[in-house]
Every structure is written in structure tokens, then in C-alpha cells.
Enzyme design. Structure first.
Site, PDB file in Angstrom:
ATOM      1  N   ARG A 246       0.851  -1.189   0.000  1.00 42.02           N
ATOM      2  CA  ARG A 246       0.000   0.000   0.000  1.00 42.02           C
ATOM      3  C   ARG A 246       0.882   1.233   0.000  1.00 42.02           C
ATOM      4  O   ARG A 246       1.888   1.294   0.710  1.00 42.02           O
ATOM      5  CB  ARG A 246      -0.929   0.018   1.229  1.00 42.02           C
ATOM      6  CG  ARG A 246      -1.993  -1.069   1.255  1.00 42.02           C
ATOM      7  CD  ARG A 246      -2.996  -0.911   0.135  1.00 42.02           C
ATOM      8  NE  ARG A 246      -4.038  -1.922   0.172  1.00 42.02           N
ATOM      9  CZ  ARG A 246      -3.978  -3.103  -0.414  1.00 42.02           C
ATOM     10  NH1 ARG A 246      -2.872  -3.435  -1.090  1.00 42.02           N
ATOM     11  NH2 ARG A 246      -4.976  -3.955  -0.344  1.00 42.02           N
ATOM     12  N   GLU A 275      -6.000   5.900  -6.468  1.00 42.47           N
ATOM     13  CA  GLU A 275      -6.225   4.842  -7.459  1.00 42.47           C
ATOM     14  C   GLU A 275      -7.689   4.854  -7.878  1.00 42.47           C
ATOM     15  O   GLU A 275      -8.570   5.029  -7.039  1.00 42.47           O
ATOM     16  CB  GLU A 275      -5.850   3.479  -6.875  1.00 42.47           C
ATOM     17  CG  GLU A 275      -4.367   3.347  -6.563  1.00 42.47           C
ATOM     18  CD  GLU A 275      -3.984   1.954  -6.084  1.00 42.47           C
ATOM     19  OE1 GLU A 275      -4.853   1.043  -6.091  1.00 42.47           O
ATOM     20  OE2 GLU A 275      -2.829   1.755  -5.706  1.00 42.47           O
ATOM     21  N   HIS A 295      -1.323  -1.320  -9.960  1.00 42.64           N
ATOM     22  CA  HIS A 295      -1.907  -2.177  -8.921  1.00 42.64           C
ATOM     23  C   HIS A 295      -2.414  -3.499  -9.509  1.00 42.64           C
ATOM     24  O   HIS A 295      -3.592  -3.847  -9.406  1.00 42.64           O
ATOM     25  CB  HIS A 295      -3.042  -1.471  -8.181  1.00 42.64           C
ATOM     26  CG  HIS A 295      -3.248  -2.029  -6.806  1.00 42.64           C
ATOM     27  ND1 HIS A 295      -3.819  -1.322  -5.786  1.00 42.64           N
ATOM     28  CD2 HIS A 295      -2.942  -3.249  -6.273  1.00 42.64           C
ATOM     29  CE1 HIS A 295      -3.874  -2.064  -4.693  1.00 42.64           C
ATOM     30  NE2 HIS A 295      -3.351  -3.240  -4.979  1.00 42.64           N
TER      31      HIS A 295
END
Length: 341
Positions: A246, A275, A295
Site C-alpha cells: 500500500r 487509485e 496495482h
């Protein structure tokens, strides 16, 4: 207030953020046969738009943390009874779910690491150390060999956080002939020692000693900003930091500032503060010494099969009146008591 859909023949299910319309192609999708399933392939965060899309939804399927589910949206969905997902849930307002009688079910897959995330971590290590993206781009532009990379054998791999993914990455480092050094909570440090890995003498020594540092912790209040600018400044000039966990584990702005200062020399990241990241002017995307991916740590067909098997089984269990992996079982009592939604 809407009744639970126990024993109902068909449930109205919505799946959000399936960017490539993949879920319907999975073998486990057959578990939802007979139910009314709507799949949304774009990303929408606007409350009004989501409320319109989900107004008839009874069971909501989330793909990890792609969409925030907060009280203003939940209050607009009186028919919603279940949110089914997998892993952590900082994007879901659990208190509001409980108050409104919405059960959150989320398998924590104990003992099962995300090998997909571990594999991507190692892919980023190799890509950054051997300058693979830069060399590919140069070759396509007509240039031959634009730099000299680094080997991994004999260098020190630092694992910050020795959980399910961190331990898998440590094994990859060992297989590549790296010296593995671990820094983590005392109990997980003990586990790392028991599995034959060295433990750093302290946090400062950890960052000073490692050639590659990779982060593998959950983002909770205790770990938010746990990697500081001072930590990064202790890293070697030719070192690499990798973050597939993260973005919030690193103090805001610290990574960009550290890379500009030259310690560490490189970064590889799969996670960002915002995101989906659409801003092509983001500082990390503009740096030649950064390898960045959107991601995709968990985005493989095999990982999807594992995740959605759990997610769909949670829906079927709820529909049968036997919920599993309930995060907020009090939601069932709230609903049964007829509290207002």
C-alpha cells in the site's frame, strides 16, 4: 426495510469494477447460475451514479478496494443486504453497514498467501535492477543497450513485514542467491529466524544494510507512514525500494523526495495514494529511476479464481441462511430487529 433473501431462488447481484469483463469467464462464475447478475466494467465513484446503478442490488461484489463504500451511498440502497468481497476492507464503512443491516462478508484466506502479488514483487525487482522497461523502450525506439543493470546474487534483500507474502518473496530471494534480512514485529521476526532468515539488529540497520527493500505489511493506523523520509535517506545510493502493498506505508511525499535526493537510487511501485491513477504528470511516473505498474499484484486469472470462489460462496451461504466470514454479524440483528434503514 427489505427482508433478507434467505432461500430465495434468485438474488440480484452486482459486480463492480471488472475492468476487462473477466469475472464472467471464470469457472467459478457458474456458482451464480440462476441468479440475476449485473457486471460493471468501468470505475465510478460518484455517489449519485453508484446509487442509480445499484438501486435494486441485494448482494454487492467488490473487487478488492477499487470502490469506496461509505454511508452516503449505503443510505441510498435500501435493498442491499450483503457485501461480499475478499481480504481487507478499509474502503467499506463497516459501522454504517451494521447500522443499516448490511452484512459484510470477507474471507481473510488464512494461511494462503497471494502468490500473484509475491510473483509481481519479484518481477518488479528484476525489472528495476536489470532496467528491463527502459531497455525494451529503447530497443523499440532504435537504440541498442542504453545502460548497465545490477545482478542480484550475493546482494542483500530486505523484507519489511514477514507475513504470507513477505515470506514467499524471501524464498524467491534465497533461490536467486541473495542474502535475506528481515525486519518486522517481534513475533514475525521470530518466525523468520525459525525459517532460517537473518533478522536486522534494528530498523536503522535494516535500511542501511539492504540493497533491495520490499514492503509487505497491511495498511492500518499503526503502519501508516511507517517508512519515513529518514529511513529512506539511510538507504544506499544504488539501492532499490519496492512497494506492492500500500502506498500509505510510506510517509506522504517521502518517496519522491528521497528519489530526487538519490537515496535510494531506484523504486518499483504497484500502489499509489490515488487509485485509479489517471494523472500522467504524477511525479513517480515522470522519473526514469521508477518502474511503476497499475496495482496488478493480484490481477491474474488464477488469483481471480481463488478470490471469486470465496466471494461467490459467501453469497450462496448467505442466501442459504448460513452466512460465513461475517465481519459485522450484528448487522443481522439490526435487520431482524427492524431498525430503520
Amino acid at each position: 426495510m427489505a427482508a433478507p433473501f434467505y432461500t430465495r431462488a434468485a438474488v440480484k447481484i452486482a459486480i463492480l469494477d471488472d475492468y476487462f469483463d473477466t469475472v464472467r469467464t471464470l469457472a467459478c462464475f457458474a456458482k451464480l447460475a440462476g441468479h440475476e447478475v449485473t457486471v460493471w466494467t468501468d470505475h465510478v465513484q460518484d455517489t449519485e451514479a453508484l446509487a442509480a446503478r445499484l438501486r435494486d442490488t441485494e448482494a454487492l461484489v467488490l473487487i478488492r478496494e477499487r470502490t469506496q463504500i461509505r454511508a452516503p451511498l449505503l443510505e441510498r440502497l435500501p435493498g442491499l443486504r450483503l457485501i461480499s468481497q475478499r481480504s481487507v476492507y478499509p474502503h467499506v464503512d463497516v459501522e454504517a453497514c451494521t447500522r443499516l443491516g448490511v452484512l459484510l462478508c470477507s474471507s481473510q484466506h488464512p494461511g494462503t498467501p497471494s502468490y500473484a502479488a509475491a510473483e509481481l514483487t519479484w518481477g518488479l525487482v528484476l525489472a528495476a535492477e536489470r532496467q528491463i522497461p527502459q531497455q525494451v523502450a529503447a530497443l523499440k525506439a532504435g537504440r541498442w543497450q542504453t545502460g548497465v543493470g545490477n545482478s542480484l546474487r550475493g546482494r542483500t534483500l530486505g523484507i519489511y513485514g514477514y507475513g504470507r507474502i513477505g515470506s514467499a518473496v524471501a524464498g524467491y530471494g534465497r533461490a536467486f542467491g541473495m542474502d535475506v534480512l528481515v525486519w518486522a514485529r517481534p513475533e514475525t521476526l521470530a518466525k523468520a529466524r525459525a525459517e532460517g532468515y537473518a533478522a536486522a539488529a534494528g530498523k536503522e540497520a535494516f535500511f542501511e544494510s539492504c540493497d533491495v527493500v520490499t514492503l509487505h505489511m497491511r495498511l492500518v493506523e499503526a503502519t501508516r507512514g511507517i517508512v519515513t523520509g529518514a529511513d529512506l535517506a539511510r538507504m544506499k545510493k544504488d539501492s532499490l525500494i519496492v512497494n506492492t502493498s500500500r502506498a500509505g506505508l510510506i510517509a506522504p511525499g517521502a518517496l519522491v523526495a528521497a528519489l530526487k535526493a538519490g537515496r535510494p537510487g531506484r523504486a518499483a511501485v504497484d500502489v499509489f495514494e490515488t487509485e485509479p491513477l489517471r494523472d500522467t504528470a504524477d511525479p513517480l511516473l515522470a522519473m526514469d529511476n521508477v518502474v511503476a505498474t497499475p496495482h496488478i499484484g493480484y490481477v491474474t486469472r488464477e488469483e481471480y479464481e481463488l478470490q471469486f470462489t470465496d466471494i461467490f460462496e459467501q453469497i450462496l451461504a448467505y442466501a442459504a441462511g448460513r452466512p460465513i466470514n461475517a465481519v459485522n454479524p450484528a448487522a443481522i440483528g439490526a435487520r431482524t430487529a427492524g431498525k430503520p434503514a
